[in-house]
Design a protein around this motif. Structure first.
Motif, mmCIF file in Angstrom:
data_model
loop_
_atom_site.group_PDB
_atom_site.id
_atom_site.type_symbol
_atom_site.label_atom_id
_atom_site.label_comp_id
_atom_site.label_asym_id
_atom_site.label_seq_id
_atom_site.Cartn_x
_atom_site.Cartn_y
_atom_site.Cartn_z
ATOM 1 N N ASN A 1 0.853 -1.188 0.000
ATOM 2 C CA ASN A 1 0.000 0.000 0.000
ATOM 3 C C ASN A 1 0.890 1.239 0.000
ATOM 4 N N ALA A 2 0.986 1.893 -1.157
ATOM 5 C CA ALA A 2 1.899 3.030 -1.291
ATOM 6 C C ALA A 2 1.512 4.199 -0.399
ATOM 7 N N VAL B 1 3.167 3.905 3.189
ATOM 8 C CA VAL B 1 4.609 3.667 3.273
ATOM 9 C C VAL B 1 5.338 4.997 3.392
ATOM 10 N N ASN B 2 6.184 5.096 4.381
ATOM 11 C CA ASN B 2 7.039 6.267 4.543
ATOM 12 C C ASN B 2 8.353 5.999 3.814
ATOM 13 N N THR B 3 8.503 6.604 2.645
ATOM 14 C CA THR B 3 9.666 6.305 1.806
ATOM 15 C C THR B 3 10.981 6.781 2.402
ATOM 16 N N SER B 4 10.927 7.647 3.400
ATOM 17 C CA SER B 4 12.160 8.138 4.026
ATOM 18 C C SER B 4 12.533 7.368 5.287
ATOM 19 N N LYS C 1 1.775 9.148 -5.768
ATOM 20 C CA LYS C 1 3.198 9.171 -5.414
ATOM 21 C C LYS C 1 3.775 10.573 -5.572
ATOM 22 N N GLY C 2 2.957 11.560 -5.272
ATOM 23 C CA GLY C 2 3.425 12.936 -5.387
ATOM 24 C C GLY C 2 4.524 13.283 -4.412
ATOM 25 N N LEU D 1 8.474 13.257 -5.592
ATOM 26 C CA LEU D 1 9.121 14.437 -6.166
ATOM 27 C C LEU D 1 9.461 15.467 -5.099
ATOM 28 N N SER D 2 8.581 15.645 -4.142
ATOM 29 C CA SER D 2 8.833 16.657 -3.115
ATOM 30 C C SER D 2 9.979 16.268 -2.191
ATOM 31 N N GLN D 3 10.199 14.976 -1.989
ATOM 32 C CA GLN D 3 11.263 14.525 -1.102
ATOM 33 C C GLN D 3 12.590 14.303 -1.819
ATOM 34 N N ALA D 4 12.581 14.325 -3.135
ATOM 35 C CA ALA D 4 13.822 14.091 -3.887
ATOM 36 C C ALA D 4 14.724 15.317 -3.811
#
Length: 323
Positions: free
Chosen positions: A15-16, A19-22, A174-175, A178-181
């Motif tokens: 479940n995207a 998920v905390n990608t960081s 998955k917006g 981009l903001s975290q990149a």
């Protein structure tokens, strides 16, 4: 390789939206897979360099032909059906529209010339005809489909519940990526940690390397035929395969997650554009040809500077340089 049970993603990552990608846990989950892929690519690339620079691929050329290349490429694409069906199943309506647009642009609108504004030294600003649908059928179809999904997302037509059908077709799922990149990032070898090597991973990538070498040989011959050059000799093919292996080694060291090889779609683009122009091309084949002369004449290495029109026929007055 990553489809093995040992490398299946944990259920909590499915479940995207949750998920905390960081988070360190999520970062470690994907980085350890990249490290495994790195090691397999680097070892398999050494095998490819050995095959290329040792001349083995030139020796095997007698066994590589159209009846070998075509089934190999088909078998390489077979495992992609599962991924394609799974991703298209996120929203079959959008997937069907994208496929329809690709077929429409590439097959039925390919001969439609679109006027575009260009700038040249002689004519300055002027318009010219460009076959947009023939060159960019996939890109245009994807852009149109994405714009439609964006409109349906803004108007809340797509469901906002993560478990509902069609949610993954939204453009804002998955917006945060981009903001975290970071704005700037400099890759370097070993950026994901020390690569790991496993026997299963190495043999899996070697299978892909073998099919890649067979496909590359076909690409070399197709490219030479399209530009009017003589067939590439064995030593040129050996160098090409060896350099592709070197590129795979560097890609594995940097951790890109993929290797390097000749791209068959670019060969098709070469046939469309005739080396960046549709009317005429000047090409210098870099593969020498050997000619037999008459009695007492030795062999001559010939480099031909040829002119071709859009039909691929040699024009009169082509210059030849003999050495």
């Amino acid at each position: 390789m990553l489809s093995l049970p040992a490398w299946k993603c944990p259920e909590w990552t499915f479940n995207a939206s949750q998920v905390n990608t960081s988070s360190p846990e999520f970062i470690e989950e994907w980085q350890k897979r990249i490290r495994e892929l790195q090691g397999a690519i680097m070892v398999a690339s050494c095998v490819q360099m050995l095959v290329g620079f040792s001349g083995v691929i030139g020796f095997l050329m007698r066994f590589i032909g159209p009846l070998t290349i075509a089934p190999t490429i088909s078998l390489v694409a077979l495992p992609l059906f599962d991924s394609a069906g799974s991703n298209a199943g996120s929203h079959w309506g959008i997937a069907a529209m994208t496929i329809f647009l690709i077929v429409l642009f590439s097959q039925y609108m390919k001969n439609i010339a679109v006027p575009v504004l260009v700038y040249g030294r002689e004519k300055k600003c002027h318009t010219t005809k460009f076959r947009l649908f023939q060159v960019f059928p996939v890109l245009l179809a994807l852009c149109i489909s994405w714009l439609l999904c964006f409109v349906l997302t803004v108007t809340s037509t797509f469901p906002s519940a993560p478990t509902a059908y069609g949610y993954l077709a939204r453009t804002d799922t998955k917006g945060s990526v981009l903001s975290q990149a970071p704005w700037f990032r400099f890759p370097y070898p070993g950026q994901w940690g020390l690569p790991t090597v496993s026997l299963a991973g190495v043999f899996g990538i070697i299978a892909g390397v073998i099919s890649s070498m067979v496909e590359s040989v076909g690409d070399y011959y197709a490219c030479a035929r399209l530009v009017g050059a003589p067939p590439p000799p064995k030593h040129a093919i050996n160098r090409g395969i060896g350099i592709e292996g070197l590129g795979c080694l560097l890609a594995g060291a940097w951790g890109t997650g993929n290797g390097t090889t000749s791209y068959s779609e670019n060969i098709g683009a070469l046939g469309i554009t005739r080396s960046c122009t549709s009317s005429r091309v000047q090409c210098l084949p870099f593969w020498p040809r050997l000619e037999h002369g008459g009695k007492g004449a030795g062999r001559a290495s010939q480099l031909t500077l040829c002119s071709q029109d859009s039909s691929g026929e040699h024009q009169k007055g082509a210059a030849e340089t003999r050495m």
